[in-house]
Design a protein around this motif. Structure first.
Motif, PDB file in Angstrom:
ATOM      1  N   ALA A  23       0.825  -1.205   0.000  1.00 61.01           N
ATOM      2  CA  ALA A  23       0.000   0.000   0.000  1.00 61.01           C
ATOM      3  C   ALA A  23       0.861   1.257   0.000  1.00 61.01           C
ATOM      4  CB  ALA A  23      -0.933  -0.007   1.216  1.00 61.01           C
ATOM      5  N   VAL A  24       1.953   1.233   0.792  1.00 57.50           N
ATOM      6  CA  VAL A  24       2.863   2.379   0.812  1.00 57.50           C
ATOM      7  C   VAL A  24       3.524   2.559  -0.547  1.00 57.50           C
ATOM      8  CG1 VAL A  24       5.006   3.292   1.798  1.00 57.50           C
ATOM      9  CG2 VAL A  24       3.286   2.254   3.295  1.00 57.50           C
ATOM     10  N   GLU A  25       3.985   1.468  -1.127  1.00 57.18           N
ATOM     11  CA  GLU A  25       4.648   1.554  -2.430  1.00 57.18           C
ATOM     12  C   GLU A  25       3.700   2.111  -3.488  1.00 57.18           C
ATOM     13  OE1 GLU A  25       7.412  -1.233  -5.350  1.00 57.18           O
ATOM     14  OE2 GLU A  25       6.263  -2.160  -3.726  1.00 57.18           O
ATOM     15  N   ALA A  26       2.453   1.651  -3.493  1.00 51.19           N
ATOM     16  CA  ALA A  26       1.471   2.144  -4.459  1.00 51.19           C
ATOM     17  C   ALA A  26       1.179   3.623  -4.227  1.00 51.19           C
ATOM     18  CB  ALA A  26       0.189   1.323  -4.357  1.00 51.19           C
ATOM     19  N   TYR A  27       1.101   4.018  -2.948  1.00 47.79           N
ATOM     20  CA  TYR A  27       0.850   5.419  -2.620  1.00 47.79           C
ATOM     21  C   TYR A  27       1.985   6.295  -3.144  1.00 47.79           C
ATOM     22  CZ  TYR A  27       0.076   9.660   0.149  1.00 47.79           C
ATOM     23  OH  TYR A  27      -0.123  10.961   0.537  1.00 47.79           O
ATOM     24  N   VAL A  28       3.229   5.886  -2.895  1.00 47.82           N
ATOM     25  CA  VAL A  28       4.381   6.683  -3.320  1.00 47.82           C
ATOM     26  C   VAL A  28       4.369   6.875  -4.828  1.00 47.82           C
ATOM     27  CG1 VAL A  28       6.908   6.730  -3.478  1.00 47.82           C
ATOM     28  CG2 VAL A  28       5.792   6.058  -1.336  1.00 47.82           C
ATOM     29  N   GLU A  29       4.052   5.836  -5.581  1.00 51.83           N
ATOM     30  CA  GLU A  29       4.013   5.944  -7.038  1.00 51.83           C
ATOM     31  C   GLU A  29       2.913   6.904  -7.489  1.00 51.83           C
ATOM     32  OE1 GLU A  29       6.042   4.822  -9.438  1.00 51.83           O
ATOM     33  OE2 GLU A  29       7.328   4.213  -7.767  1.00 51.83           O
ATOM     34  N   THR A  30       1.730   6.773  -6.898  1.00 53.32           N
ATOM     35  CA  THR A  30       0.612   7.655  -7.254  1.00 53.32           C
ATOM     36  C   THR A  30       0.912   9.098  -6.866  1.00 53.32           C
ATOM     37  OG1 THR A  30      -0.947   5.834  -6.915  1.00 53.32           O
ATOM     38  CG2 THR A  30      -1.860   8.059  -6.960  1.00 53.32           C
ATOM     39  N   TRP A  31       1.454   9.275  -5.679  1.00 52.67           N
ATOM     40  CA  TRP A  31       1.813  10.603  -5.161  1.00 52.67           C
ATOM     41  C   TRP A  31       2.872  11.260  -6.037  1.00 52.67           C
ATOM     42  CZ3 TRP A  31       6.625  11.973  -2.874  1.00 52.67           C
ATOM     43  CH2 TRP A  31       6.643  13.179  -2.150  1.00 52.67           C
ATOM     44  N   ARG A  32       3.849  10.480  -6.442  1.00 54.31           N
ATOM     45  CA  ARG A  32       4.923  11.009  -7.293  1.00 54.31           C
ATOM     46  C   ARG A  32       4.376  11.470  -8.641  1.00 54.31           C
ATOM     47  NH1 ARG A  32       8.986   9.207 -10.721  1.00 54.31           N
ATOM     48  NH2 ARG A  32       8.233   7.054 -10.796  1.00 54.31           N
ATOM     49  N   GLU A  33       3.517  10.656  -9.229  1.00 58.64           N
ATOM     50  CA  GLU A  33       2.938  11.004 -10.526  1.00 58.64           C
ATOM     51  C   GLU A  33       2.014  12.212 -10.411  1.00 58.64           C
ATOM     52  OE1 GLU A  33       0.169   8.979 -14.051  1.00 58.64           O
ATOM     53  OE2 GLU A  33       0.972   7.749 -12.409  1.00 58.64           O
ATOM     54  N   ALA A  34       1.199  12.261  -9.366  1.00 63.06           N
ATOM     55  CA  ALA A  34       0.239  13.354  -9.198  1.00 63.06           C
ATOM     56  C   ALA A  34       0.931  14.695  -8.993  1.00 63.06           C
ATOM     57  CB  ALA A  34      -0.685  13.061  -8.012  1.00 63.06           C
ATOM     58  N   ASN A  35       2.115  14.671  -8.409  1.00 63.53           N
ATOM     59  CA  ASN A  35       2.804  15.915  -8.070  1.00 63.53           C
ATOM     60  C   ASN A  35       3.990  16.226  -8.978  1.00 63.53           C
ATOM     61  OD1 ASN A  35       1.382  16.887  -5.564  1.00 63.53           O
ATOM     62  ND2 ASN A  35       1.886  14.807  -4.925  1.00 63.53           N
ATOM     63  N   GLY A  36       4.151  15.465 -10.057  1.00 64.97           N
ATOM     64  CA  GLY A  36       5.231  15.738 -10.983  1.00 64.97           C
ATOM     65  C   GLY A  36       6.597  15.610 -10.355  1.00 64.97           C
ATOM     66  N   VAL A  37       6.800  14.585  -9.551  1.00 64.12           N
ATOM     67  CA  VAL A  37       8.068  14.362  -8.850  1.00 64.12           C
ATOM     68  C   VAL A  37       8.881  13.334  -9.638  1.00 64.12           C
ATOM     69  CG1 VAL A  37       9.153  13.528  -6.731  1.00 64.12           C
ATOM     70  CG2 VAL A  37       7.069  14.902  -6.606  1.00 64.12           C
ATOM     71  N   PRO A  38      10.005  13.722 -10.234  1.00 59.58           N
ATOM     72  CA  PRO A  38      10.806  12.755 -10.993  1.00 59.58           C
ATOM     73  C   PRO A  38      11.391  11.638 -10.133  1.00 59.58           C
ATOM     74  CG  PRO A  38      11.356  14.993 -11.640  1.00 59.58           C
ATOM     75  CD  PRO A  38      10.502  15.098 -10.403  1.00 59.58           C
ATOM     76  N   GLY A  39      11.788  11.956  -8.906  1.00 60.07           N
ATOM     77  CA  GLY A  39      12.384  10.943  -8.049  1.00 60.07           C
ATOM     78  C   GLY A  39      12.053  11.165  -6.586  1.00 60.07           C
ATOM     79  N   ALA A  40      11.760  10.073  -5.868  1.00 61.09           N
ATOM     80  CA  ALA A  40      11.396  10.169  -4.456  1.00 61.09           C
ATOM     81  C   ALA A  40      12.059   9.059  -3.661  1.00 61.09           C
ATOM     82  CB  ALA A  40       9.877  10.095  -4.280  1.00 61.09           C
ATOM     83  N   ALA A  41      12.327   9.348  -2.394  1.00 61.39           N
ATOM     84  CA  ALA A  41      12.887   8.356  -1.474  1.00 61.39           C
ATOM     85  C   ALA A  41      12.130   8.470  -0.160  1.00 61.39           C
ATOM     86  CB  ALA A  41      14.376   8.600  -1.254  1.00 61.39           C
ATOM     87  N   VAL A  42      11.594   7.341   0.312  1.00 66.61           N
ATOM     88  CA  VAL A  42      10.737   7.318   1.500  1.00 66.61           C
ATOM     89  C   VAL A  42      11.210   6.211   2.435  1.00 66.61           C
ATOM     90  CG1 VAL A  42       8.391   6.852   2.339  1.00 66.61           C
ATOM     91  CG2 VAL A  42       8.729   8.236   0.272  1.00 66.61           C
ATOM     92  N   ALA A  43      11.139   6.459   3.724  1.00 67.56           N
ATOM     93  CA  ALA A  43      11.475   5.428   4.710  1.00 67.56           C
ATOM     94  C   ALA A  43      10.453   5.444   5.839  1.00 67.56           C
ATOM     95  CB  ALA A  43      12.870   5.647   5.277  1.00 67.56           C
ATOM     96  N   VAL A  44      10.154   4.253   6.326  1.00 70.53           N
ATOM     97  CA  VAL A  44       9.298   4.092   7.503  1.00 70.53           C
ATOM     98  C   VAL A  44      10.141   3.413   8.575  1.00 70.53           C
ATOM     99  CG1 VAL A  44       7.233   3.031   8.466  1.00 70.53           C
ATOM    100  CG2 VAL A  44       7.211   3.892   6.108  1.00 70.53           C
ATOM    101  N   VAL A  45      10.291   4.084   9.707  1.00 66.48           N
ATOM    102  CA  VAL A  45      11.075   3.557  10.829  1.00 66.48           C
ATOM    103  C   VAL A  45      10.104   3.042  11.876  1.00 66.48           C
ATOM    104  CG1 VAL A  45      12.767   4.085  12.619  1.00 66.48           C
ATOM    105  CG2 VAL A  45      12.924   5.218  10.385  1.00 66.48           C
ATOM    106  N   ASP A  46      10.245   1.775  12.237  1.00 71.39           N
ATOM    107  CA  ASP A  46       9.390   1.160  13.251  1.00 71.39           C
ATOM    108  C   ASP A  46      10.301   0.443  14.238  1.00 71.39           C
ATOM    109  OD1 ASP A  46       7.409   0.058  14.740  1.00 71.39           O
ATOM    110  OD2 ASP A  46       6.518  -1.143  13.144  1.00 71.39           O
ATOM    111  N   GLY A  47      10.710   1.175  15.284  1.00 71.96           N
ATOM    112  CA  GLY A  47      11.682   0.615  16.219  1.00 71.96           C
ATOM    113  C   GLY A  47      13.008   0.401  15.519  1.00 71.96           C
TER     114      GLY A  47
END
Length: 448
Positions: A23-47
């Motif tokens: 779900a996160v991966e799909a969100y990042v792709e949709t978010w990147r396309e919707a906002n015209g972002v050529p490249g993005a890097a995201v991290a989720v830290v859980d402990g």
């Protein structure tokens, strides 16, 4: 029985996590396309667990990775806050010290360190913008920029701006007798192991171009690095380093123990249940969240911490547009929700800023057609002068639009390039229309 329960539960737990990651991966792709972002890097830290999601290309056409450098924008304010609070812990300054006790050359007789940290020193957004993007990388850049500051606000009133943290950066240099970048490296980046984070021009040499928006198109933008803006925006970092930074905060390894709660408390209320602390935005309630977004022309960043759950989200993008700011800023909270198994959808941008460039672009050719018509119509002399006056007035009003929005035309050229082009082109077209009405009238008089 316990062993059997672990065997049964583990696949189910892994399956839930896999769905959340998808779900996160799909969100990042949709978010990147919707906002015209050529490249993005995201991290989720859980402990102790870190999950990364990288997508797209940097400004050189190379795939984005966890080691790709980005400008972090106002996330840098959290670095400056940590350095200042470290000086407070060491007894070298106090939160309620008048700033000009240390910066004797600064015209700020009542301004305190605490007020600078909480954006209540009396500087305005415009004060900070007036000295931003100087691209001054020579020794003494911070003092020169801070020395050029003007003071137009009301001390004691909250006004988020970059001027406050520019002055704090100059204060760090004055107290330590070292360049800001060197202090940040020695006291923060180095000890935490942020090996690819830098606040000086030399270290920024590997930074690829960011991107700005022109209507629906994304274009590379690479004006250079600005050491004079390091305390409030011009710091280069990577996803790996910001994960290290976020994890260190969650572990209580960054801020002085006696000041951490104070730094992450709401000192100035900015909305229902939220406010500003010492270099951090704070959202209260049962699930306290401390975070900071950051933007420079071409880049966006967001570091979000949930200390009570030992969780963090880091978002980096190599594109920025004011019209996309609401969507960009919503991503960290959305990704946090998705990573916990919830649901979220990509938010929209600012409708006014998104539509205004298109409206102005469409108005220009329509205005040129009217110019041709105005050379002959209307025939009434009175009407021609009325229309000429109206067109000239509209031209002036359009030219003043950035000022009415609280920014200069120079700011619009840097941060809102398509809108700036539309404003200039629209103003010129309206002046041409006014001239056509007057010129047509003069031509008729000569003919007679």
């Amino acid at each position: 029985m316990a062993a059997a329960m672990v065997v049964i539960a583990s696949p189910a737990s892994a399956d839930v996590q896999a769905r959340a990651d998808d779900a996160v991966e799909a969100y990042v792709e949709t978010w990147r396309e919707a906002n015209g972002v050529p490249g993005a890097a995201v991290a989720v830290v859980d402990g102790d667990e870190v999950r990364t999601f990288v997508s797209g290309e940097d400004g050189d056409g190379d795939p984005v990775s966890a080691e790709t450098p980005f400008l972090v924008g106002s996330v840098a304010k959290t670095f400056t806050s940590a350095l200042v609070l470290g000086l407070v812990e060491d007894g070298r300054i106090r939160l309620d010290d008048p700033v000009n006790r240390h910066l004797t050359w600064l015209d700020a007789p009542t301004m305190t360190v605490r007020q600078l940290l909480t954006h209540t020193a009396g500087y305005t957004v415009g004060d900070g913008l007036a000295v931003s993007e100087r691209f001054d990388n020579e020794p003494g850049a911070l003092r020169r920029a801070a020395g050029d500051l003007e003071h137009h606000g009301t001390p004691g009133e909250y006004a988020y701006n970059s001027a406050d943290y520019l002055v704090l950066g100059a204060l760090v240099e004055e107290i330590t007798d070292k360049p800001f970048a060197a202090v940040a490296q020695e006291d923060l980046f180095g000890p935490l192991g942020m090996k690819d984070t830098t606040a000086d021009d030399d270290g920024a040499s590997t930074l690829a171009a960011g991107h700005r928006h022109w209507w629906s198109w994304t274009r590379a933008y690479d004006p250079g690095f600005d050491e004079s803006g390091a305390p409030y925006g011009y710091v280069v970092s990577t996803l790996d380093d910001l994960v290290t930074y976020a994890s260190a905060h969650l572990a209580g390894q960054v801020l002085p123990r006696g000041l951490e709660d104070d730094a992450w408390s709401i000192h100035e209320v900015t909305g229902p249940g939220r406010g500003y602390g010492y270099g951090w935005s704070v959202e209260g309630g049962d699930r306290r969240r401390v975070h900071h977004t950051g933007a420079t022309p071409g880049y966006f960043a967001h570091v979000s911490l949930v200390p009570g759950e030992d969780r963090a989200v880091v978002v980096l993008a190599n594109s920025y547009a004011e019209k996309r700011a609401p969507s960009l800023a919503a991503a960290a909270a959305d990704i946090d929700e998705l990573a916990r198994g919830g649901s979220a959808t990509v938010k929209g941008g600012d409708p006014l800023l998104s539509s205004a460039p298109w409206i102005l672009a469409a108005a220009v050719p329509a205005g040129l057609v009217l110019v041709l018509v105005a050379l002959r119509r209307p025939s009434s002399s009175t009407l021609r002068w009325v229309f000429a006056t109206a067109a000239a007035t509209a031209a002036v009003a359009l030219a003043l639009l950035p000022s009415l929005l609280g920014v200069s035309l120079g700011f619009a050229v840097t941060w809102l390039p398509d809108l700036a082009v539309g404003v200039v082109a629209g103003s010129v077209t309206l002046l041409m229309l006014a001239a056509a009405f007057v010129g047509g009238r003069v031509g008729r008089l000569r003919a007679r």
